[in-house]
Design a protein around this motif. Structure first.
Motif, PDB file in Angstrom:
ATOM      1  N   PHE A 378       0.836  -1.203   0.000  1.00 42.59           N
ATOM      2  CA  PHE A 378       0.000   0.000   0.000  1.00 42.59           C
ATOM      3  C   PHE A 378       0.872   1.254   0.000  1.00 42.59           C
ATOM      4  N   ALA A 379       0.430   2.239  -0.784  1.00 37.21           N
ATOM      5  CA  ALA A 379       1.150   3.519  -0.849  1.00 37.21           C
ATOM      6  C   ALA A 379       0.732   4.390   0.325  1.00 37.21           C
ATOM      7  N   LEU A 380       1.119   3.975   1.503  1.00 39.02           N
ATOM      8  CA  LEU A 380       0.769   4.661   2.740  1.00 39.02           C
ATOM      9  C   LEU A 380       1.926   5.576   3.139  1.00 39.02           C
ATOM     10  N   ARG A 381       1.588   6.726   3.667  1.00 33.04           N
ATOM     11  CA  ARG A 381       2.662   7.647   4.049  1.00 33.04           C
ATOM     12  C   ARG A 381       3.477   7.055   5.198  1.00 33.04           C
ATOM     13  N   ARG A 382       4.785   7.395   5.224  1.00 32.76           N
ATOM     14  CA  ARG A 382       5.673   6.862   6.245  1.00 32.76           C
ATOM     15  C   ARG A 382       6.256   7.948   7.138  1.00 32.76           C
ATOM     16  N   CYS A 383       6.002   9.198   6.830  1.00 37.14           N
ATOM     17  CA  CYS A 383       6.500  10.280   7.667  1.00 37.14           C
ATOM     18  C   CYS A 383       5.746  10.304   8.997  1.00 37.14           C
ATOM     19  N   THR A 384       6.387  10.786  10.030  1.00 35.19           N
ATOM     20  CA  THR A 384       5.807  10.708  11.374  1.00 35.19           C
ATOM     21  C   THR A 384       5.025  11.930  11.822  1.00 35.19           C
ATOM     22  N   PRO A 385       5.228  13.155  11.268  1.00 37.71           N
ATOM     23  CA  PRO A 385       4.442  14.301  11.767  1.00 37.71           C
ATOM     24  C   PRO A 385       2.950  14.129  11.490  1.00 37.71           C
ATOM     25  N   ARG A 386       2.150  14.705  12.356  1.00 38.00           N
ATOM     26  CA  ARG A 386       0.696  14.702  12.151  1.00 38.00           C
ATOM     27  C   ARG A 386       0.350  15.748  11.099  1.00 38.00           C
ATOM     28  N   LEU A 387      -0.254  15.329  10.002  1.00 36.80           N
ATOM     29  CA  LEU A 387      -0.510  16.225   8.878  1.00 36.80           C
ATOM     30  C   LEU A 387      -1.864  16.901   9.006  1.00 36.80           C
ATOM     31  N   PRO A 388      -1.934  18.194   8.682  1.00 41.40           N
ATOM     32  CA  PRO A 388      -3.237  18.879   8.681  1.00 41.40           C
ATOM     33  C   PRO A 388      -4.046  18.484   7.445  1.00 41.40           C
ATOM     34  N   ARG A 389      -5.341  18.741   7.496  1.00 40.58           N
ATOM     35  CA  ARG A 389      -6.202  18.406   6.356  1.00 40.58           C
ATOM     36  C   ARG A 389      -5.811  19.208   5.117  1.00 40.58           C
ATOM     37  N   LEU A 390      -5.396  20.431   5.336  1.00 37.91           N
ATOM     38  CA  LEU A 390      -4.944  21.274   4.228  1.00 37.91           C
ATOM     39  C   LEU A 390      -3.430  21.412   4.322  1.00 37.91           C
ATOM     40  N   ARG A 392       0.338  22.595   4.209  1.00 36.08           N
ATOM     41  CA  ARG A 392       0.998  23.868   4.495  1.00 36.08           C
ATOM     42  C   ARG A 392       1.646  24.417   3.232  1.00 36.08           C
ATOM     43  N   ALA A 393       1.656  25.701   3.130  1.00 41.24           N
ATOM     44  CA  ALA A 393       2.281  26.338   1.960  1.00 41.24           C
ATOM     45  C   ALA A 393       3.776  26.045   1.939  1.00 41.24           C
ATOM     46  N   GLY A 394       4.263  25.724   0.781  1.00 46.91           N
ATOM     47  CA  GLY A 394       5.689  25.487   0.624  1.00 46.91           C
ATOM     48  C   GLY A 394       6.147  24.094   0.994  1.00 46.91           C
ATOM     49  N   ALA A 395       5.225  23.189   1.391  1.00 44.13           N
ATOM     50  CA  ALA A 395       5.612  21.827   1.752  1.00 44.13           C
ATOM     51  C   ALA A 395       6.141  21.089   0.526  1.00 44.13           C
ATOM     52  N   CYS A 406       4.059   6.850  -2.440  1.00 49.42           N
ATOM     53  CA  CYS A 406       3.243   7.657  -1.526  1.00 49.42           C
ATOM     54  C   CYS A 406       2.503   8.708  -2.350  1.00 49.42           C
ATOM     55  N   GLY A 407       1.245   8.999  -1.966  1.00 51.05           N
ATOM     56  CA  GLY A 407       0.451   9.995  -2.690  1.00 51.05           C
ATOM     57  C   GLY A 407       0.769  11.428  -2.323  1.00 51.05           C
ATOM     58  N   ALA A 408       1.721  11.636  -1.404  1.00 49.44           N
ATOM     59  CA  ALA A 408       2.161  12.972  -0.974  1.00 49.44           C
ATOM     60  C   ALA A 408       1.030  13.832  -0.435  1.00 49.44           C
ATOM     61  N   PRO A 409       0.284  13.372   0.588  1.00 50.67           N
ATOM     62  CA  PRO A 409      -0.740  14.245   1.192  1.00 50.67           C
ATOM     63  C   PRO A 409      -0.123  15.442   1.888  1.00 50.67           C
ATOM     64  N   CYS A 410       1.151  15.386   2.190  1.00 46.73           N
ATOM     65  CA  CYS A 410       1.813  16.506   2.862  1.00 46.73           C
ATOM     66  C   CYS A 410       1.871  17.749   1.978  1.00 46.73           C
ATOM     67  N   THR A 411       1.822  17.557   0.662  1.00 43.89           N
ATOM     68  CA  THR A 411       1.878  18.694  -0.269  1.00 43.89           C
ATOM     69  C   THR A 411       0.512  19.051  -0.838  1.00 43.89           C
ATOM     70  N   GLY A 412      -0.517  18.284  -0.484  1.00 37.37           N
ATOM     71  CA  GLY A 412      -1.840  18.512  -1.038  1.00 37.37           C
ATOM     72  C   GLY A 412      -2.086  17.748  -2.317  1.00 37.37           C
ATOM     73  N   ALA A 413      -1.106  16.937  -2.778  1.00 36.17           N
ATOM     74  CA  ALA A 413      -1.293  16.149  -3.994  1.00 36.17           C
ATOM     75  C   ALA A 413      -2.339  15.056  -3.805  1.00 36.17           C
ATOM     76  N   GLN A 414      -2.620  14.701  -2.562  1.00 38.48           N
ATOM     77  CA  GLN A 414      -3.642  13.686  -2.250  1.00 38.48           C
ATOM     78  C   GLN A 414      -4.513  14.235  -1.130  1.00 38.48           C
ATOM     79  N   ASP A 415      -5.812  14.334  -1.397  1.00 37.46           N
ATOM     80  CA  ASP A 415      -6.703  14.894  -0.387  1.00 37.46           C
ATOM     81  C   ASP A 415      -7.189  13.801   0.558  1.00 37.46           C
ATOM     82  N   VAL A 416      -7.979  14.227   1.546  1.00 41.28           N
ATOM     83  CA  VAL A 416      -8.449  13.289   2.573  1.00 41.28           C
ATOM     84  C   VAL A 416      -9.298  12.169   1.983  1.00 41.28           C
ATOM     85  N   PRO A 417     -10.276  12.413   1.122  1.00 41.02           N
ATOM     86  CA  PRO A 417     -11.087  11.311   0.589  1.00 41.02           C
ATOM     87  C   PRO A 417     -10.270  10.288  -0.205  1.00 41.02           C
TER      88      PRO A 417
END
Length: 588
Positions: A378-390, A392-395, A406-417
């Motif tokens: 599974f392409a599950l994120r492996r980073c440890t920080p708790r990510l916000p729903r939106l 952060r700018a510049g991530a 990984c779908g890179a939710p940290c940059t907004g490339a993958q949304d919550v749904p």
């Protein structure tokens, strides 16, 4: 009469030193069957042979002599010449004095051996003794084999080996029969005639037993291993087992400060504890424990299952230094999916019933291997920080996003749904569907094998194994962890019933119902008097996973019948696509 096991309630547990006394009263004179067979009541058949040579494959018996003794009293003697069917070698004639003329008309071994076996009555409670026993017993067994006679299962004692333990070189230059007979002042001088040598061996045996008494060799069970290389100070401690019962239960070795050094279980407590003082115990660590022990105490149990469960609980309670398994079960790791907008896998010590988790694992390394196996699928994120729903700018994304892992939710490339779809598949994997992980790891192993990267393939195999072991354990035990009450029954050896009460994966009670007695009143009594178990606050139920696994093994036996259970929440079944359908890969 119905015998029932009731766990000690909190605050009312009997002190360990009072456990046996509370059950039986104090004091109690133990029976001989509980203590073992004293040497004074043991029947010894001392045998000696004369032969035409040294090997039973090329030589024959020419004379058998035997003496049956018990408690120092001669019960009978057996002596006969035997026609070997071939001439006696001159060297043997010089040694024994047996000539061809003396053997004319003597019976053949086919007539003699059945008569000897009838005289000896070898079997339970009878010990066959010989000086250099492998020689004499070897000839007798070879003769029995040629005649298709079954050789009896008999304990054999070699006086040569006994002498090596208690006779020093200062006393005797060797352990020959003539030397030992002279040392101990035997009433008969051995002269290489079978009956005379057997009589001399009797005197040597009695002298050796007299020396071994102070070393703790007082019963037949001690004598069987008396020639083994066991330190005298350890063998002297064999008396610690004499007061123990012979049925199933738990035993505890206690140290100088009455601390618990080791906890074990056995179907026969006294017999098992006795083995610690013989050469049957070969573990150096346990030998060290026995040398430290000053007392052994027992907790008799109604059934073997109760004994196994009590062992686990006592180990968890006392954390004995010489027990390796079952220690600190509450500290074993789990793998769970975090509860956040973008969940990730994490290794934790505690999980709740609602957590998506598998475990417990035997080690943190095994848990890490499991995580790596799941992440292979599974392409599950492996980073440890708790990510916000939106985002952060510049991530910026990590390298895993660049290679499609990984779908890179940290940059907004993958949304919550969209991420929730991945997380949902992982939840299904943890709960019931092992197929995606198995398929992904097998594909990776196949690719590495084609590339001849066998060491990396072995790493993938070990990761898959850690996942399957934990997933199968969780999926198998979860129904018991969530079951408020279950009663099961199995036929006992005597034709009665063994009943088991489990609540939330914990053994809450067990009892035996005699043959011919209606078991249903006992079921009601067991339910009414069994341990009250509160609904658990952890995913592991109300007991350690090892205890619940013992219950699962007992319940899953084909001979077990379910009497009562509540499957409103979880049926007693494993998922169809779960880990149980896959063989666990072996570690290299």
């Amino acid at each position: 009469m119905v015998q029932t096991f009731l766990p000690h309630p909190p605050g009312a547990r009997l002190a360990l030193e009072d456990a046996t006394r509370a059950r039986t009263g104090s004091p109690v004179q133990m029976g001989l069957d509980e203590l073992g067979t004293p040497l004074s009541q043991t029947t010894f058949v001392v045998v000696d042979l004369e032969t035409t040579g040294g090997s039973p494959t090329s030589s024959e018996i020419t004379e058998i002599g035997a003496v049956k003794v018990r408690g120092g009293e001669v019960l009978g003697e057996f002596q006969t010449l035997v026609d070997p069917g071939s001439p006696v070698p001159p060297m043997i004639t010089v040694l024994t004095g047996i000539t061809d003329a003396m053997l004319v008309g003597a019976p053949r071994i086919g007539e003699v051996l059945p008569a000897f076996l009838e005289f000896a009555q070898l079997g339970a409670g009878t010990v066959l003794v010989a000086h250099n026993a492998p020689f004499d017993v070897g000839f007798l067994r070879a003769a029995a084999d040629r005649m298709s006679l079954p050789w009896p299962r008999v304990q054999v004692v070699d006086t040569v080996k006994l002498a090596r333990r208690v006779v020093t070189r200062d006393e005797a230059p060797n352990n020959k029969l003539g030397t030992l007979a002279a040392l101990f002042g035997a009433t008969v001088t051995p002269d290489h005639r079978a009956l005379h040598d057997a009589r001399a061996t009797v005197d040597v045996l009695h002298a050796l037993l007299a020396r071994m008494g102070p070393l703790g060799v007082t019963h037949l069970e001690d004598l069987v291993t008396a020639s083994d290389p066991v330190p005298h100070q350890r063998r002297r401690k064999s008396h610690l087992a004499e007061h123990l019962p012979g049925g199933p239960g738990v035993y505890q070795f206690l140290g100088p400060r009455r601390e618990v050094l080791y906890v074990g279980t056995a179907v026969d407590i006294r017999r098992r504890v006795r083995s610690y003082f013989t050469a049957a115990e070969k573990r150096r660590r346990i030998g060290e424990m026995v040398d430290l022990a000053e007392e052994v105490r027992a907790v008799p149990c109604t059934t073997a299952l109760e004994a196994s469960v009590r062992e686990l609980r006592l180990i968890a309670e006392h954390d004995p230094p010489y027990n390796r398994r079952s220690r600190r079960p509450e500290r074993r790791p789990w793998v769970r999916l975090t509860d956040e907008a973008f969940p990730r896998l994490t290794i934790v010590r505690q999980v709740t019933p609602d957590d998506d988790a598998i475990g417990p694992f035997s080690s943190r390394r095994a848990a890490e291997e499991c995580v790596e196996a799941i992440q292979e699928a599974f392409a599950l994120r492996r980073c440890t920080p708790r990510l916000p729903r939106l985002a952060r700018a510049g991530a910026s994304a990590c390298v895993l996003a660049e290679i499609g892992r990984c779908g890179a939710p940290c940059t907004g490339a993958q949304d919550v749904p969209s991420y929730a779809v991945v997380a949902g598949a992982v939840r299904a994997c943890l709960r019931e569907d092992a197929e995606p992980v198995v398929a992904a790891v097998h594909a990776r192993i196949a690719t590495l094998a084609v590339q001849e990267r066998f060491e990396e393939a072995a790493v993938q195999r070990d990761r898959l194994r850690s996942f399957l072991v934990a997933a199968r354990r969780t999926q198998r035990l979860r129904p018991l962890w969530r079951c408020p009450e279950l009663v099961a029954a199995r036929r006992a050896a005597d034709g009665g019933w063994e009943l088991v009460l489990a609540r939330y994966g914990r053994l809450a009670g067990t009892c035996l119902v005699p043959r011919g007695v209606d078991p249903m009143p006992a079921v009601e009594a067991l339910v009414a008097t069994g341990e009250v178990v509160a609904a658990p606050t952890t995913a592991m139920g109300a007991a350690s996973s090892e205890e619940t696994e013992l219950l699962a093994d007992w319940i899953e036996d084909p001979a077990t019948r379910l009497v009562r259970w509540d499957e409103s929440d979880t049926p007693l079944a494993c998922p169809v696509r779960g880990a149980a359908r896959h063989a666990v890969p072996a570690r290299g």
